[in-house]
Write an enzyme that holds these catalytic residues in place. Structure first.
Site, PDB file in Angstrom:
ATOM      1  N   LYS A 136      -9.310  17.434 -26.688  1.00 58.37           N
ATOM      2  CA  LYS A 136      -9.375  18.563 -26.122  1.00 58.37           C
ATOM      3  C   LYS A 136      -8.872  19.715 -27.101  1.00 58.37           C
ATOM      4  O   LYS A 136      -9.385  20.722 -26.860  1.00 58.37           O
ATOM      5  CB  LYS A 136      -8.310  18.424 -24.978  1.00 58.37           C
ATOM      6  CG  LYS A 136      -7.947  19.618 -24.071  1.00 58.37           C
ATOM      7  CD  LYS A 136      -7.293  19.353 -22.922  1.00 58.37           C
ATOM      8  CE  LYS A 136      -6.675  20.840 -22.210  1.00 58.37           C
ATOM      9  NZ  LYS A 136      -5.774  20.635 -21.193  1.00 58.37           N
ATOM     10  N   GLU A 148       3.181  10.297 -18.008  1.00 55.84           N
ATOM     11  CA  GLU A 148       3.016  11.309 -18.632  1.00 55.84           C
ATOM     12  C   GLU A 148       2.995  12.540 -17.677  1.00 55.84           C
ATOM     13  O   GLU A 148       3.608  13.604 -17.972  1.00 55.84           O
ATOM     14  CB  GLU A 148       2.015  11.710 -19.748  1.00 55.84           C
ATOM     15  CG  GLU A 148       2.081  12.368 -20.854  1.00 55.84           C
ATOM     16  CD  GLU A 148       0.636  12.558 -21.754  1.00 55.84           C
ATOM     17  OE1 GLU A 148      -0.405  13.201 -21.254  1.00 55.84           O
ATOM     18  OE2 GLU A 148       0.868  12.230 -22.840  1.00 55.84           O
ATOM     19  N   HIS A 197       0.738 -16.482 -15.306  1.00 51.99           N
ATOM     20  CA  HIS A 197       1.251 -17.698 -16.141  1.00 51.99           C
ATOM     21  C   HIS A 197       2.096 -17.028 -17.232  1.00 51.99           C
ATOM     22  O   HIS A 197       2.138 -17.831 -18.422  1.00 51.99           O
ATOM     23  CB  HIS A 197      -0.262 -18.548 -16.962  1.00 51.99           C
ATOM     24  CG  HIS A 197      -0.873 -19.166 -15.462  1.00 51.99           C
ATOM     25  ND1 HIS A 197      -0.417 -20.412 -15.084  1.00 51.99           N
ATOM     26  CD2 HIS A 197      -1.729 -18.572 -14.701  1.00 51.99           C
ATOM     27  CE1 HIS A 197      -1.377 -20.684 -14.195  1.00 51.99           C
ATOM     28  NE2 HIS A 197      -2.105 -19.616 -14.051  1.00 51.99           N
ATOM     29  N   GLY A 239      -5.859  16.715 -20.371  1.00 51.43           N
ATOM     30  CA  GLY A 239      -6.260  15.263 -21.050  1.00 51.43           C
ATOM     31  C   GLY A 239      -6.247  14.010 -20.132  1.00 51.43           C
ATOM     32  O   GLY A 239      -7.175  13.291 -20.285  1.00 51.43           O
ATOM     33  N   ARG A 240      -5.209  13.765 -19.766  1.00 55.42           N
ATOM     34  CA  ARG A 240      -5.361  12.474 -18.970  1.00 55.42           C
ATOM     35  C   ARG A 240      -6.019  12.517 -17.268  1.00 55.42           C
ATOM     36  O   ARG A 240      -6.043  11.583 -16.688  1.00 55.42           O
ATOM     37  CB  ARG A 240      -3.916  11.999 -18.532  1.00 55.42           C
ATOM     38  CG  ARG A 240      -2.877  13.170 -17.818  1.00 55.42           C
ATOM     39  CD  ARG A 240      -1.388  12.660 -17.865  1.00 55.42           C
ATOM     40  NE  ARG A 240      -0.454  13.848 -17.302  1.00 55.42           N
ATOM     41  CZ  ARG A 240      -0.217  14.740 -18.141  1.00 55.42           C
ATOM     42  NH1 ARG A 240      -0.411  14.903 -19.453  1.00 55.42           N
ATOM     43  NH2 ARG A 240       0.783  15.717 -17.457  1.00 55.42           N
ATOM     44  N   GLU A 269      -4.112  12.112 -35.102  1.00 59.37           N
ATOM     45  CA  GLU A 269      -4.437  10.637 -35.117  1.00 59.37           C
ATOM     46  C   GLU A 269      -6.064  10.961 -35.041  1.00 59.37           C
ATOM     47  O   GLU A 269      -6.959  10.390 -35.818  1.00 59.37           O
ATOM     48  CB  GLU A 269      -3.964   9.799 -33.901  1.00 59.37           C
ATOM     49  CG  GLU A 269      -2.718   9.591 -34.214  1.00 59.37           C
ATOM     50  CD  GLU A 269      -1.630  10.426 -33.300  1.00 59.37           C
ATOM     51  OE1 GLU A 269      -1.991  11.707 -33.067  1.00 59.37           O
ATOM     52  OE2 GLU A 269      -0.680  10.275 -32.749  1.00 59.37           O
ATOM     53  N   LYS A 271       6.134  14.434 -32.397  1.00 57.17           N
ATOM     54  CA  LYS A 271       5.035  14.912 -33.322  1.00 57.17           C
ATOM     55  C   LYS A 271       5.736  15.788 -34.398  1.00 57.17           C
ATOM     56  O   LYS A 271       5.139  15.666 -35.323  1.00 57.17           O
ATOM     57  CB  LYS A 271       4.013  15.857 -32.401  1.00 57.17           C
ATOM     58  CG  LYS A 271       3.109  15.028 -31.300  1.00 57.17           C
ATOM     59  CD  LYS A 271       2.398  15.859 -30.952  1.00 57.17           C
ATOM     60  CE  LYS A 271       1.266  15.365 -29.614  1.00 57.17           C
ATOM     61  NZ  LYS A 271       0.708  16.239 -28.780  1.00 57.17           N
TER      62      LYS A 271
HETATM   63  O1  F6P Z   1       0.228  14.085 -26.883  1.00 58.11           O
HETATM   64  C1  F6P Z   1      -0.036  13.995 -25.786  1.00 58.11           C
HETATM   65  C2  F6P Z   1      -1.634  14.446 -25.461  1.00 58.11           C
HETATM   66  O2  F6P Z   1      -1.562  15.692 -25.608  1.00 58.11           O
HETATM   67  C3  F6P Z   1      -2.115  13.878 -24.416  1.00 58.11           C
HETATM   68  O3  F6P Z   1      -1.663  14.568 -23.319  1.00 58.11           O
HETATM   69  C4  F6P Z   1      -3.744  13.951 -24.634  1.00 58.11           C
HETATM   70  O4  F6P Z   1      -4.319  13.424 -23.761  1.00 58.11           O
HETATM   71  C5  F6P Z   1      -3.541  13.349 -26.051  1.00 58.11           C
HETATM   72  O5  F6P Z   1      -2.409  13.837 -26.521  1.00 58.11           O
HETATM   73  C6  F6P Z   1      -4.859  13.734 -26.725  1.00 58.11           C
HETATM   74  O6  F6P Z   1      -5.068  15.181 -26.946  1.00 58.11           O
HETATM   75  P1  F6P Z   1      -6.256  15.682 -27.255  1.00 58.11           P
HETATM   76  O7  F6P Z   1      -7.418  15.304 -26.408  1.00 58.11           O
HETATM   77  O8  F6P Z   1      -5.941  17.267 -27.759  1.00 58.11           O
HETATM   78  O9  F6P Z   1      -6.689  15.246 -28.861  1.00 58.11           O
END
Ligand code: F6P
Length: 531
Positions: free
Chosen positions: A194, A338, A369, A252-253, A200, A497
């Site tokens: 987003k 979240e 199990h 995002g979620r 990452e 972060k």
């Molecule tokens: O760090 C949490 C977060 O902002 C989530 O809410 C989001 O889904 C995820 O990181 C990834 O964010 P982006 O889509 O901006 O890379």
């Protein structure tokens, strides 16, 4: 607000709800929409508790907040944003206004461009340097990963496009193993972020670009981007025609319904993806129209509030007896934790009750199990949420599916009934005597009276998955409104972060003296072992 419910719980908590469970209760304490049924009869909620819960929801103003959300008001107050993932599945609905502008033409235009691109990838009209695309690598994390990854597995029987892989972790082991299995000349990389700043994702995206650049002359031509930050996607070198944008009113979620779902759309095809959207839209319509007691998301939320905030059960197990839903618990962990893992209300005041529960789980029968031992006999009560389909996708193995269903129903029955000492004695009589019989019997007692709910549906197809995901989204919304919190920000992820950014130069060899003793010692130990 909570007093009457807490009093009611106090007065009724000792009774065995099994004794209330006649056919009338089974019919009354279940909600149906379309061909989906949510059963909460195996809980200690009675008609009075339900009335109090509905009163709670009404006093919290859920109806007004619901109208505000669907109409594009900025209900994400800490970020000043609307919350409109519902617009992404508003296929045949009317206009949706944000700041005086109808967002639907833009939503539908983006959907159409995703469909055109997905069709080209699937047909071979879009190719890589080596011909037709065989593999799609979605690079994203959190909401840019969990939704499509969960749905790709959930809808495996409908996948008829290229293979999809999902890379999320900055741990190089994740991307390295995926790239090893792909041919760069026939791979499409989708960078899903987003913000297009998540460290990452951007690190993995650069790694993938370098990997492709080793053998493909124009690697950027095999990249697509899904983001709200179109300037940043251009800086990364991705041509505008392969950038699928969305607005900041999609959290995002909550984003798998739009561009973030592109990998899924390529895998199952635009028609099946539309069926998924229609399932979500059907749940939206139900959520907006049904009376509270007949409203599935509302009742799912109220059962959740009852178990967590009223009864004090801190965790909830999500147990899909549907192996293709193996990633649903992980998806729900982000969606719920979240969203509703907040300590203050909208005004910044400390919550007077607990925030949302810890959500966890695994598919049945595997969990039986492994950890069900604790659910049945451990000292803490863990409300369980079962999901099960009437049919699987392998007709020739239907008898095996029936065994799965029998196990699912048996678990909720066992949790409710338990086994008392008398019955346990009967189980060991003849094998043991006297004190030893008593001792052995006590190990075989199940307290029972443990609550569970069951969501049933005919088959896990795209429409049904859409219903399920929208159901959980609205459950989060209702719980969040009742708690008075903002379910749509996530400030709690920021501190880690910031500290990781500050630690990076130290981990790379910098001075540890400014760090606390524990952190410094850990860095030293790792260094002495090759960091
Ligand atoms: O760090 C949490 C977060 O902002 C989530 O809410 C989001 O889904 C995820 O990181 C990834 O964010 P982006 O889509 O901006 O890379």
């Amino acid at each position: 607000m909570w007093d009457k419910l807490l009093e009611h719980h106090e007065a009724t908590k000792g009774r065995r709800f099994e004794t209330m469970l006649d056919a009338d209760r089974a019919a009354d304490f279940a909600v149906q929409t379309g061909d989906m049924r949510f059963d909460y009869a195996k809980t200690n909620i009675d008609a009075d508790a339900r009335a109090l819960l509905i009163d709670l929801l009404e006093k919290a103003g859920v109806a007004d907040k619901r109208a505000a959300m669907f109409s594009g008001a900025a209900i994400n107050e800490t970020e000043g944003r609307a919350v409109l993932h519902t617009a992404l599945r508003n296929l045949d609905g009317g206009p949706v206004m944000v700041d005086g502008e109808d967002v639907m033409p833009g939503v539908l235009a983006t959907l159409a461009s995703m469909e055109a691109f997905a069709s080209d990838v699937r047909s071979g009209a879009f190719t890589g340097a080596g011909g037709k695309i065989t593999d799609v690598v979605n690079i994203g994390i959190g909401g840019s990963d969990l939704g499509p990854a969960m749905a790709y597995q959930a809808l495996a029987p409908y996948v008829d496009g290229p293979r999809c892989h999902f890379v999320s972790n900055v741990d190089p082991a994740d991307i390295a193993s995926v790239l090893r299995s792909c041919d760069p000349a026939t791979t499409l990389v989708i960078v899903a972020s987003k913000t297009f700043t998540t460290i990452e994702t951007m690190t993995n995206a650069r790694t993938a670009k370098a990997w492709m650049g080793e053998s493909v002359a124009d690697p950027a031509a095999q990249f697509a981007a899904l983001s709200t930050a179109e300037d940043k996607t251009a800086d990364f070198g991705i041509a505008a025609e392969r950038v699928f944008g969305f607005e900041d009113w999609v959290g995002g979620r909550y984003s798998m319904w739009g561009p973030i779902g592109l990998s899924l759309m390529i895998a199952i095809g635009p028609d099946a993806f539309r069926a998924f959207l229609r399932g979500g839209q059907a749940m939206d319509q139900h959520f907006q129209a049904a009376d509270w007691a007949e409203n599935m998301p509302a009742m799912l939320a109220l059962v959740g509030l009852w178990h967590n905030q009223v009864c004090g059960h801190a965790t909830r197990a999500v147990l899909p007896y549907d192996n293709n839903l193996a990633r649903l618990p992980a998806y729900l962990q982000q969606l719920e934790m979240e969203s509703n893992g907040k300590g203050v209300d909208m005004d910044g005041a400390t919550l007077s009750v607990n925030s949302g529960p810890v959500v966890w789980g695994e598919p049945g029968t595997n969990g039986q199990h492994a950890f069900y031992q604790l659910i049945h006999q451990g000292t803490r009560v863990i409300p369980c949420e079962f999901l099960v389909a009437a049919r699987g996708h392998d007709d020739d193995l239907h008898h095996q599916h029936q065994l799965l269903v029998a196990n699912c129903l048996a678990q909720s029955e066992a949790l409710m009934k338990g086994r008392d000492l008398e019955e346990a004695r009967g189980k060991v009589a003849g094998k043991f005597e006297g004190d030893e019989l008593e001792r052995q019997a006590r190990h075989r007692v199940f307290p029972g009276n443990r609550p569970s709910t069951t969501l049933t549906y005919p088959q896990l197809d795209p429409f049904t998955l859409g219903q399920i995901i929208a159901l959980y989204e609205h459950r989060v919304f209702v719980e969040g409104v009742v708690l008075g919190i903002n379910s749509y920000d996530q400030w709690g992820v920021e501190l880690g972060k910031e500290l990781a950014t500050a630690l990076q130069p130290i981990v790379e060899g910098g001075d540890t003296s400014g760090k606390d003793g524990s952190t410094a010692a850990l860095v030293d130990f790792l260094r002495s072992n090759g960091l």
